[in-house]
Design a protein around this motif. Structure first.
Motif, PDB file in Angstrom:
ATOM      1  N   HIS A 113       0.814  -1.219   0.000  1.00 12.76           N
ATOM      2  CA  HIS A 113       0.000   0.000   0.000  1.00 12.76           C
ATOM      3  C   HIS A 113       0.843   1.263   0.000  1.00 12.76           C
ATOM      4  O   HIS A 113       0.442   2.312   0.477  1.00 12.76           O
ATOM      5  CB  HIS A 113      -1.044  -0.058   1.121  1.00 12.76           C
ATOM      6  CG  HIS A 113      -1.981  -1.194   0.861  1.00 12.76           C
ATOM      7  ND1 HIS A 113      -3.012  -1.104  -0.036  1.00 12.76           N
ATOM      8  CD2 HIS A 113      -1.929  -2.483   1.269  1.00 12.76           C
ATOM      9  CE1 HIS A 113      -3.598  -2.291  -0.149  1.00 12.76           C
ATOM     10  NE2 HIS A 113      -2.959  -3.144   0.632  1.00 12.76           N
ATOM     11  N   CYS A 152      -7.572   1.824  -4.953  1.00  9.22           N
ATOM     12  CA  CYS A 152      -7.349   0.633  -4.136  1.00  9.22           C
ATOM     13  C   CYS A 152      -8.426   0.586  -3.055  1.00  9.22           C
ATOM     14  O   CYS A 152      -8.933   1.629  -2.636  1.00  9.22           O
ATOM     15  CB  CYS A 152      -5.962   0.728  -3.510  1.00  9.22           C
ATOM     16  SG  CYS A 152      -5.483  -0.696  -2.526  1.00  9.22           S
ATOM     17  N   CYS A 166      -8.045   0.361  -0.108  1.00  7.31           N
ATOM     18  CA  CYS A 166      -7.577   1.051   1.105  1.00  7.31           C
ATOM     19  C   CYS A 166      -7.891   2.546   1.073  1.00  7.31           C
ATOM     20  O   CYS A 166      -7.677   3.243   2.060  1.00  7.31           O
ATOM     21  CB  CYS A 166      -6.083   0.831   1.289  1.00  7.31           C
ATOM     22  SG  CYS A 166      -5.048   1.822   0.185  1.00  7.31           S
ATOM     23  N   CYS A 226      -1.751   2.085  -5.510  1.00  7.02           N
ATOM     24  CA  CYS A 226      -0.963   1.222  -4.614  1.00  7.02           C
ATOM     25  C   CYS A 226      -0.291   0.107  -5.412  1.00  7.02           C
ATOM     26  O   CYS A 226      -0.803  -0.345  -6.444  1.00  7.02           O
ATOM     27  CB  CYS A 226      -1.872   0.563  -3.576  1.00  7.02           C
ATOM     28  SG  CYS A 226      -2.501   1.708  -2.355  1.00  7.02           S
TER      29      CYS A 226
HETATM   30 ZN   LIG Z   1      -3.949   0.388  -1.152  1.00  4.37          ZN
END
Ligand SMILES: [Zn+2]
Length: 295
Positions: A158, A171, A173, A178
């Motif tokens: 990440h 992503c 996240c 990432c």
């Molecule tokens: Zn990510």
């Protein structure tokens, strides 16, 4: 006491039982992972119960999970199997199994297994990478897993992919571009789909590239270059002796010769001594490393 290790993956959950003294593998089984939190807890409980019934004794239980247990809240964070994020998996597995259990990031388990008696045995510093549904990694120094102040040591996937001039994808996240969105198995399949309009599995694409299919070859060449960039960044910071590639993408044999031919362009050194190796225990390393969570 014999050791049970469980590798909770995004698509499959594997259990292995290692003998107390020799570390020999006594039992192994794999089931599909349910895409619900309750299903995950139930699946792990059933696997442990079935193993112990067959062996006729109880064992210690270590579990490799995607993500990590937050030191602040005790809840799972950072898992790409997002249905376990924010859940008290540690507590619920203790209750379901009626004993103490140890949880550790799955990539850390993989790295420990390979550093202990696998592809990185004898090396001072091993960087173990999982290139699968997601991209995780663990750092093992002199046989011990580096945990880090925030429990995220090795969370390589990440960060943005370095030295790349294209905007990346979003992503899960919340960030964009990432490493995971470039180097996971789904990212590789997606690159092939975007450039050809055809859907193929990662292994089919790799096989086609080997068979001199030009489109597949171009996708694999891009992947090799991107992986070299991502790993060169790691070498510049951690400078490991050995890097081991696990997960589905780690089965692409050509990576091991091709990536080190490229990474020297990005490593800040006149020569690169780091070895890139396939895992000795393959997919089994996640479960093996989880079993070794108990001394
Ligand atoms: Zn990510």
């Amino acid at each position: 006491m014999d050791r049970i290790g469980i590798d909770l993956g995004g698509t499959k959950t594997e259990i292995a039982v290692l003998a107390e003294c020799s570390g020999a593998e006594l039992y192994r089984r794999r089931i599909p992972t349910e895409r619900s939190y309750d299903g995950v807890v139930r699946g792990i409980r059933d696997l442990v119960q079935a193993a112990e019934k067959e062996l006729g004794r109880s064992c210690s239980v270590g579990i490799g999970i995607p993500g990590t247990v937050s030191r602040e809240t005790g809840l799972v964070k950072n898992a790409n199997s997002t249905w376990i994020n924010g859940m008290p998996l540690d507590r619920d597995l203790r209750l379901a199994l009626n004993r103490d259990v140890r949880l550790e990031n799955d990539a850390n388990c993989f790295a420990v297994s390979e550093a202990r008696d696998g592809a990185g045995a004898g090396a001072d510093v091993v960087f173990g990478v999982i290139l699968g549904t997601g991209t995780g990694a663990g750092i093992v120094v002199h046989g011990s897993c580096l945990k880090g102040a925030n429990g995220i040591a090795g969370e390589w996937g990440h960060n943005p992919l370095p030295w790349i001039d294209k905007p990346g994808r979003s992503c899960y996240c919340g960030k964009v571009g990432c490493i995971e969105t470039w180097l996971s198995g789904p990212a590789f399949e997606n690159d092939y789909f975007e450039s050809t309009g055809k859907k193929k599995s990662a292994m089919e694409i790799a096989a086609a590239a080997t068979a001199e299919d030009a489109e597949a070859g171009a996708v694999l060449a891009r992947y090799i270059h991107r992986l070299a960039q991502g790993l060169a960044h790691v070498i510049n910071i951690v400078d490991p002796d050995v890097i081991v590639l696990g997960g589905g993408m780690g089965k692409i044999v050509s990576l091991y010769d091709a990536v080190p031919l490229v990474w020297g362009r990005y490593v800040f050194s006149d020569s690169v001594q780091t070895k890139l190796k396939p895992p000795m225990f393959g997919d089994s390393s996640g479960a093996r490393g989880a079993a070794w969570l108990w001394p």
